[in-house]
Design an enzyme around this catalytic site. Structure first.
Site, PDB file in Angstrom:
ATOM      1  N   SER A 147       0.741  -1.278   0.080  1.00 16.99           N
ATOM      2  CA  SER A 147       0.135  -0.036   0.097  1.00 16.99           C
ATOM      3  C   SER A 147       0.940   1.351  -0.094  1.00 16.99           C
ATOM      4  CB  SER A 147      -0.805  -0.151   1.351  1.00 16.99           C
ATOM      5  OG  SER A 147      -0.291  -0.041   2.560  1.00 16.99           O
ATOM      6  N   LYS A 183      -0.160   4.675   5.995  1.00 12.95           N
ATOM      7  CA  LYS A 183      -0.710   5.714   5.160  1.00 12.95           C
ATOM      8  C   LYS A 183      -0.153   7.110   5.316  1.00 12.95           C
ATOM      9  CE  LYS A 183      -4.452   3.017   3.931  1.00 12.95           C
ATOM     10  NZ  LYS A 183      -3.300   1.936   4.268  1.00 12.95           N
TER      11      LYS A 183
END
Lengths: 224, 224
Positions: A147, A183
């Site tokens: 990610s 993130k």
DNA sequence: TGTATACGTGAACAATTGTCCATTGTCAAG
DNA sequence: CTTGACAATGGACAATTGTTCACGTATACA
């Protein structure tokens, strides 16, 4: 070539050039291999036809108090570093850092040896560069998945995370759907903050609440 | 997938108490004297009547990947620090390791806090995963340029290099044209070794001699 | 019961390794 | 010219040191 090594060479002691070469090799061998060389290994390195050539140099080095040996025992050296240590900017409290020289250019000098002058800085892992904390408030996460590939963080990497409040643009360890993920934290002025995956194939936005962000990524450590 | 990134968490089987004692003494001897003990010195320390008692323990320690030796050569040890030795005569000088928990899953716990139960291992920066050595044999190189981007190593990264002989596939710090660069070391059986850049826009092959390779990259550390 | 692992003794062997002998040559200082 | 420090050769010797074989005990395990 570079004046640093020249200065050091001349300030050192009254060792001859050859003796200095021998001493360098002995030090370097230990540095590289973890143990001292035997006399015949030194002999080979310098293409001496006789071990006695080495013996002569060792006797000289010992006489000049540059080294110390234990007679009769194999691979037992002790190097005497009584050249003046320069004033160090390093923290005196050595327990706080893991101290690693950053070597930018090791091309100069004795080709098989790293010149001290090649050091362009020091990497102090726990504090300065990586945010490692002795207090153990920091922790490392092993990255699963991709990610964050657009931020050059890959599967298997270790990410060192320091628990604190994030700022705009920080990469954070975030709790999403019961899982900790990495993130990027975005907070534009006046707007509510959100999280963003650094992979164009992933959804962009994630909701956020005050329990989401667990800390800020400070460093990536990857074993090769 | 690749076992490298799994780190050496469980690769070292458990040592027996006796083996740990031996290992401790070997480490301690080096720490105190600057060189490794001979087998008969270990024998004396433990009042063994036979050197073969020591040999047995050394074989076991080698089998369990705790140490490394060079057969036939005197006082040549290499200690593999897979975990912190509990029984140690050495001073617990905290400067030797930066000890960071590796947390696999912290989803279950209170999200703002690190649960000890979530710890799946420990990252000991100086030794286990990154090859950081308290003896400073390892060093770090700051990467300039993009010759290794295909291996996910980028401009500005710190690469921790351990000076030792490379094996096929290792990423190595290599001296090319008077500059230290990172290359991949390729050595197929029976063929001469060569170096290879991990960037498709760079020339593939580089010549090699015995002074070229300066060490093997063990880890990448990148500050964020 | 067999088998494996850990632990140890005892003695002999062989390789590694440090040491010392005599000898040669250069070079600078007295 | 002599002396001394430095550098190196060549060979031999002896101590250190790693290795191996044969043999023994105890413990745990299937």
């Amino acid at each position: 070539m570079d004046n640093c090594s020249r200065i050091q060479l001349n300030t050192m002691k009254d060792l001859t050039y050859r003796q200095r070469e021998i001493l360098s090799f002995i030090e370097h061998h230990e540095w590289r291999n973890g143990f001292w060389p035997s006399i015949r290994e030194i002999q080979e390195k310098f293409n001496f036809k006789s071990t006695n050539a080495v013996m002569g140099h060792l006797r000289a080095l010992e006489k000049k108090d540059a080294i110390e040996r234990i007679t009769g025992q194999a691979r037992t050296f002790r190097i005497h570093h009584h050249d003046t240590p320069e004033v160090s900017e390093m923290p005196k409290n050595a327990s706080e850092v893991v101290d690693i020289p950053i070597i930018g250019d090791i091309a100069a000098g004795y080709p098989d040896r790293v010149e001290p002058s090649g050091e362009i800085g020091r990497l102090q892992v726990d504090i300065a560069s990586a945010g490692f904390s002795k207090r153990n408030r920091s922790f490392a996460l092993q990255v699963r998945g991709d990610s964050m590939v657009d931020a050059e963080i890959y599967d298997g990497d270790m990410v060192v995370v320091e628990p604190r409040d994030p700022q705009d643009g920080n990469i954070v360890a975030a709790l999403i759907d019961g899982e900790t993920t990495l993130k990027r934290f975005i907070q534009k002025s006046g707007e509510p903050p959100y999280l963003k995956a650094e992979n164009k194939f992933y959804p962009e936005l994630y909701p956020i609440n005050d329990l989401t962000v667990q800390g800020v990524a400070k460093a990536v450590v990857r074993s090769i």
